[in-house]
Design a protein around this motif. Structure first.
Motif, PDB file in Angstrom:
ATOM      1  N   VAL B  53     -29.817  34.049 -31.542  1.00  0.00           N
ATOM      2  CA  VAL B  53     -29.115  32.876 -31.011  1.00  0.00           C
ATOM      3  C   VAL B  53     -27.772  32.680 -31.713  1.00  0.00           C
ATOM      4  O   VAL B  53     -27.637  32.887 -32.915  1.00  0.00           O
ATOM      5  CB  VAL B  53     -29.995  31.604 -31.095  1.00  0.00           C
ATOM      6  CG1 VAL B  53     -30.313  31.247 -32.524  1.00  0.00           C
ATOM      7  CG2 VAL B  53     -29.344  30.429 -30.391  1.00  0.00           C
ATOM      8  N   ASP B  60     -21.237  22.514 -20.030  1.00  0.00           N
ATOM      9  CA  ASP B  60     -20.945  21.139 -20.431  1.00  0.00           C
ATOM     10  C   ASP B  60     -21.231  21.071 -21.926  1.00  0.00           C
ATOM     11  O   ASP B  60     -22.291  20.642 -22.347  1.00  0.00           O
ATOM     12  CB  ASP B  60     -21.840  20.160 -19.646  1.00  0.00           C
ATOM     13  CG  ASP B  60     -21.678  18.739 -20.115  1.00  0.00           C
ATOM     14  OD1 ASP B  60     -20.635  18.429 -20.712  1.00  0.00           O
ATOM     15  OD2 ASP B  60     -22.604  17.937 -19.906  1.00  0.00           O
ATOM     16  N   ALA B  61     -20.265  21.540 -22.714  1.00  0.00           N
ATOM     17  CA  ALA B  61     -20.520  21.734 -24.141  1.00  0.00           C
ATOM     18  C   ALA B  61     -20.568  20.409 -24.893  1.00  0.00           C
ATOM     19  O   ALA B  61     -19.593  19.651 -24.870  1.00  0.00           O
ATOM     20  CB  ALA B  61     -19.441  22.630 -24.723  1.00  0.00           C
ATOM     21  N   PRO B  62     -21.692  20.116 -25.566  1.00  0.00           N
ATOM     22  CA  PRO B  62     -21.792  18.874 -26.338  1.00  0.00           C
ATOM     23  C   PRO B  62     -20.772  18.804 -27.476  1.00  0.00           C
ATOM     24  O   PRO B  62     -20.236  17.739 -27.776  1.00  0.00           O
ATOM     25  CB  PRO B  62     -23.210  18.901 -26.904  1.00  0.00           C
ATOM     26  CG  PRO B  62     -23.950  19.892 -26.084  1.00  0.00           C
ATOM     27  CD  PRO B  62     -22.946  20.887 -25.632  1.00  0.00           C
ATOM     28  N   TYR B  92     -19.325  16.700 -36.416  1.00  0.00           N
ATOM     29  CA  TYR B  92     -19.946  16.095 -35.234  1.00  0.00           C
ATOM     30  C   TYR B  92     -20.471  17.143 -34.258  1.00  0.00           C
ATOM     31  O   TYR B  92     -21.508  16.958 -33.626  1.00  0.00           O
ATOM     32  CB  TYR B  92     -18.957  15.174 -34.516  1.00  0.00           C
ATOM     33  CG  TYR B  92     -18.711  13.859 -35.227  1.00  0.00           C
ATOM     34  CD1 TYR B  92     -19.335  13.579 -36.435  1.00  0.00           C
ATOM     35  CD2 TYR B  92     -17.864  12.899 -34.689  1.00  0.00           C
ATOM     36  CE1 TYR B  92     -19.109  12.382 -37.084  1.00  0.00           C
ATOM     37  CE2 TYR B  92     -17.635  11.703 -35.331  1.00  0.00           C
ATOM     38  CZ  TYR B  92     -18.258  11.447 -36.539  1.00  0.00           C
ATOM     39  OH  TYR B  92     -18.034  10.262 -37.166  1.00  0.00           O
ATOM     40  N   PHE B  94     -21.683  19.928 -34.993  1.00  0.00           N
ATOM     41  CA  PHE B  94     -22.928  20.434 -35.574  1.00  0.00           C
ATOM     42  C   PHE B  94     -24.096  19.486 -35.259  1.00  0.00           C
ATOM     43  O   PHE B  94     -25.211  19.930 -35.005  1.00  0.00           O
ATOM     44  CB  PHE B  94     -22.730  20.574 -37.086  1.00  0.00           C
ATOM     45  CG  PHE B  94     -23.970  20.830 -37.868  1.00  0.00           C
ATOM     46  CD1 PHE B  94     -24.647  22.029 -37.749  1.00  0.00           C
ATOM     47  CD2 PHE B  94     -24.460  19.873 -38.744  1.00  0.00           C
ATOM     48  CE1 PHE B  94     -25.791  22.273 -38.486  1.00  0.00           C
ATOM     49  CE2 PHE B  94     -25.604  20.107 -39.478  1.00  0.00           C
ATOM     50  CZ  PHE B  94     -26.272  21.306 -39.351  1.00  0.00           C
ATOM     51  N   TYR B  95     -23.828  18.173 -35.241  1.00  0.00           N
ATOM     52  CA  TYR B  95     -24.898  17.228 -34.889  1.00  0.00           C
ATOM     53  C   TYR B  95     -25.276  17.384 -33.413  1.00  0.00           C
ATOM     54  O   TYR B  95     -26.433  17.272 -33.044  1.00  0.00           O
ATOM     55  CB  TYR B  95     -24.472  15.768 -35.101  1.00  0.00           C
ATOM     56  CG  TYR B  95     -24.027  15.408 -36.496  1.00  0.00           C
ATOM     57  CD1 TYR B  95     -24.503  16.087 -37.606  1.00  0.00           C
ATOM     58  CD2 TYR B  95     -23.140  14.362 -36.694  1.00  0.00           C
ATOM     59  CE1 TYR B  95     -24.082  15.747 -38.877  1.00  0.00           C
ATOM     60  CE2 TYR B  95     -22.715  14.016 -37.968  1.00  0.00           C
ATOM     61  CZ  TYR B  95     -23.191  14.713 -39.050  1.00  0.00           C
ATOM     62  OH  TYR B  95     -22.774  14.370 -40.292  1.00  0.00           O
ATOM     63  N   ALA B  96     -24.259  17.588 -32.577  1.00  0.00           N
ATOM     64  CA  ALA B  96     -24.505  17.545 -31.132  1.00  0.00           C
ATOM     65  C   ALA B  96     -25.050  18.863 -30.589  1.00  0.00           C
ATOM     66  O   ALA B  96     -25.781  18.871 -29.610  1.00  0.00           O
ATOM     67  CB  ALA B  96     -23.207  17.187 -30.398  1.00  0.00           C
ATOM     68  N   CYS B  97     -24.695  19.982 -31.208  1.00  0.00           N
ATOM     69  CA  CYS B  97     -25.069  21.290 -30.660  1.00  0.00           C
ATOM     70  C   CYS B  97     -26.582  21.488 -30.699  1.00  0.00           C
ATOM     71  O   CYS B  97     -27.205  21.305 -31.732  1.00  0.00           O
ATOM     72  CB  CYS B  97     -24.398  22.402 -31.466  1.00  0.00           C
ATOM     73  SG  CYS B  97     -24.887  24.039 -30.911  1.00  0.00           S
ATOM     74  N   PRO B  98     -27.192  21.864 -29.574  1.00  0.00           N
ATOM     75  CA  PRO B  98     -28.644  22.087 -29.581  1.00  0.00           C
ATOM     76  C   PRO B  98     -29.032  23.365 -30.324  1.00  0.00           C
ATOM     77  O   PRO B  98     -30.166  23.498 -30.765  1.00  0.00           O
ATOM     78  CB  PRO B  98     -29.007  22.225 -28.103  1.00  0.00           C
ATOM     79  CG  PRO B  98     -27.773  22.003 -27.329  1.00  0.00           C
ATOM     80  CD  PRO B  98     -26.613  22.079 -28.242  1.00  0.00           C
ATOM     81  N   PHE B  99     -28.115  24.320 -30.450  1.00  0.00           N
ATOM     82  CA  PHE B  99     -28.453  25.651 -30.942  1.00  0.00           C
ATOM     83  C   PHE B  99     -28.102  25.870 -32.412  1.00  0.00           C
ATOM     84  O   PHE B  99     -28.368  26.935 -32.951  1.00  0.00           O
ATOM     85  CB  PHE B  99     -27.747  26.710 -30.090  1.00  0.00           C
ATOM     86  CG  PHE B  99     -27.992  26.520 -28.622  1.00  0.00           C
ATOM     87  CD1 PHE B  99     -29.262  26.724 -28.102  1.00  0.00           C
ATOM     88  CD2 PHE B  99     -26.988  26.114 -27.775  1.00  0.00           C
ATOM     89  CE1 PHE B  99     -29.513  26.525 -26.754  1.00  0.00           C
ATOM     90  CE2 PHE B  99     -27.237  25.914 -26.424  1.00  0.00           C
ATOM     91  CZ  PHE B  99     -28.496  26.119 -25.912  1.00  0.00           C
ATOM     92  N   GLY B 100     -27.498  24.903 -33.034  1.00  0.00           N
ATOM     93  CA  GLY B 100     -27.112  25.085 -34.430  1.00  0.00           C
ATOM     94  C   GLY B 100     -25.996  26.088 -34.598  1.00  0.00           C
ATOM     95  O   GLY B 100     -25.919  26.785 -35.608  1.00  0.00           O
TER      96      GLY B 100
END
Lengths: 354, 209
Positions: B53, B60-62, B92, B94-100
């Motif tokens: 990953v 729609d990139a967080p 921010y 890093f907080y929002a990304c689902p994949f890290g």
């Protein structure tokens, strides 16, 4: 031993209850098709990839994976809380925060237009009482400066993209936002220090006591014209103090969690901390807008206590009559200026001084 | 217009970490930063699977949505890239990304965050293609040379696929059909795939060729 046995038995019993409860719910749901009875071997994989979409009881059966990459939560493939946090920041904190802050300023403007400046009823006297020592004033202004800096730098990070970026351009705004972030991080811990100092110095005078409820019910004497006695701090000031300690404390603690990503805290904890930090900061800013108004242009004689350390006797009688009476009884009232009498008799030198 | 995507085939990934090594080497990624990682589910148990990953270059990139300085942009190839000159390292994304995916090099006191670094799909950044500046900030720009990301190119089992989304999905679809859709309980992977030729279904996947 007996207690241990009971605990061991309690868990399977609970699990059993949950297990028999689920089919009951399933049967109630209307279904026109038969579910696939053959399990897909890949489903376990995708459940483990995104366990947060499962009910909590099931999610526990799918712990995260392992990775050769060492790091906090490096084994988590999908962190769904990120989307929740995104929704919080973009869909909730930004609009609600702007309404709250704009609402607070509008409310104060309306209050000023309707009520006007709160004047000293009998006008300024020629006597004064010591209200705040130099140390008390020092920690107040220390906290005030740190708070305002953190407030503005935080607001730049929160609203800058929508308010400043369009007309500042990306390069200039990036420089400003970078300075705001670095400054926010650098001076953030000072707020915690200021909070501790203010708490220790002012806590005893801010304990609620008899008469505070009356003050609240009478609207603090600001709305009406009647006299509402209070002690050194009135009910409103005490409430501001406790809001500052509790809400400000939440801001400080969540800020430390965000500031030092070295305690092994994961994204979930940081996201939660940011939610607390954002809500608490916006609430505190709205409250402080009111505090700044009533401490400066909203009330005659209010600023002096925090600047010179002395307040007018008539101001004290108006707003803190019990304390004023105690000061009079203890003989702590003093004339405003040694040369006050000379001043009146000889206006010419006074003008020359100007 | 092409839309670039990664896809990792969990039935093929053997957790060799070749993609991770290839990425680090190709892009001169600093210590502590991992643009790509392999995660193993049920490590050592029955049903063990691994997935590689990195940034998934969301439509729609967080990260782009929450960025306070709007440093993200989407290229014509559908890649989500960012401008390190604009990034302030707030974390921010890093907080929002689902994949890290967003990574932060430690910068200064108390492990404070430096400018964010993440997978660029080997497509560099906003600087001129293959310039020294681009190389220093973002690593390789293989796309400008007509090549695909090195992680996928190096994948020994061809588990990690990178390229035009329609091509990737075609390849994966053929694999699934050939393998036998596991919904039919023919098992997964190579074990039962060989049984399928006798059932006369194989032609479906290979008709086009």
């Amino acid at each position: 031993m007996l207690i241990n046995h009971r605990r061991v038995l309690q868990f399977p019993a609970l699990l059993f209850l949950i297990l028999i409860a689920f089919p009951v719910f399933a049967e109630n749901a209307p279904s026109s098709y038969k579910p696939v009875t053959v399990p897909n071997p890949a489903t376990d994989l995708w459940r483990a990839v995104n366990p947060q979409q499962l009910p909590p009881a099931e999610a526990a059966m799918f712990p995260g994976g392992d990775s050769q990459v060492q790091g906090v939560q490096s084994g988590v493939l999908i962190n769904q809380l990120g989307q929740r946090w995104r929704h919080f920041r973009m869909g909730q904190l930004l609009p609600t925060g702007s309404y709250l802050l704009a609402g607070a300023m509008l409310a104060i403007l309306l209050f000023y237009l309707i009520r006007g400046k709160v004047l000293i009823r009998d006008g300024e006297s020629d006597k004064k009482i010591e209200r705040y020592s130099i140390y008390e004033r020092l920690i107040h202004w220390f906290m005030a400066i740190v708070f305002l800096f953190l407030g503005f730098s935080g607001l730049i990070l929160l609203f800058g993209r929508s308010l400043l970026l369009p007309w500042m351009g990306p390069e200039l705004f990036s420089a400003l936002a970078s300075a705001a972030k670095e400054g926010h991080n650098l001076f953030g811990p000072l707020f915690l220090l200021a909070l501790v100092l203010v708490f220790l110095k002012f806590v005893i005078r801010n304990i609620y006591q008899k008469g505070d409820l009356t003050w609240l019910l009478k609207g603090g004497g600001i709305i009406g014209k009647q006299d509402v006695p209070s002690n050194f701090f009135n009910m409103g000031e005490k409430t501001l103090f406790w809001l500052l300690i509790i809400v400000g404390g939440l801001i400080a603690i969540s800020g430390v969690v965000l500031l030092f990503p070295v305690f092994g805290q994961g994204r979930d904890i940081m996201e939660l901390s940011h939610v607390v930090h954002g809500i608490a900061a916006v609430v505190m800013l709205s409250v402080i807008i009111g505090h700044i108004y009533i401490g400066t242009i909203g009330m005659q004689g209010a600023t002096e206590g925090m600047t010179s350390g002395y307040c007018d006797l008539n101001w004290a009688k108006d707003h803190h009559s019990w304390w004023a009476q105690r000061c009079i009884d203890e003989g702590k009232v003093m004339p405003k200026q040694q040369g006050a009498a000379v001043h009146h008799d000889n206006p010419a030198p006074a003008e020359a001084e100007k | 217009m092409a839309r670039m995507k990664f896809y990792c085939d969990a039935e093929r990934c053997i957790e060799c970490n070749g993609c991770v090594t290839a990425c680090k080497n190709e892009n001169d990624v600093p210590w502590g930063v991992n643009r790509r990682r392999v995660v193993t589910i049920k490590d050592g148990e029955a049903g063990e699977r691994s997935l590689s990953v990195a940034c998934m270059h969301c439509s729609d990139a967080p990260c782009a949505a929450v960025c306070p300085v709007n440093c993200f942009y989407t290229t014509d190839d559908g890649l989500v890239l960012h401008d390190k000159d604009i990034c302030i390292g707030c974390g921010y994304c890093f907080y929002a990304c689902p994949f890290g995916a967003p990574q932060f090099p430690e910068d200064g006191a108390f492990a404070s965050r430096g400018k964010m670094d993440k997978c660029t799909f080997c497509a560099g950044g906003p600087e001129e293609d293959n310039s020294a500046e681009e190389r220093r900030k973002y690593g390789s720009n293989r796309l400008a040379e007509g090549k695909l990301p090195l992680c996928a190119e190096m994948c020994a089992t061809k588990a990690l696929l990178a390229g035009d989304a329609s091509v990737i999905s075609d390849i994966y679809r053929k694999r699934v059909v050939n393998r036998g859709a596991s919904v039919l309980d023919w098992g997964v992977s190579y074990e039962n795939a060989s049984l399928r030729s006798s059932k006369g279904v194989q032609g479906k996947a290979t008709m086009e060729e």
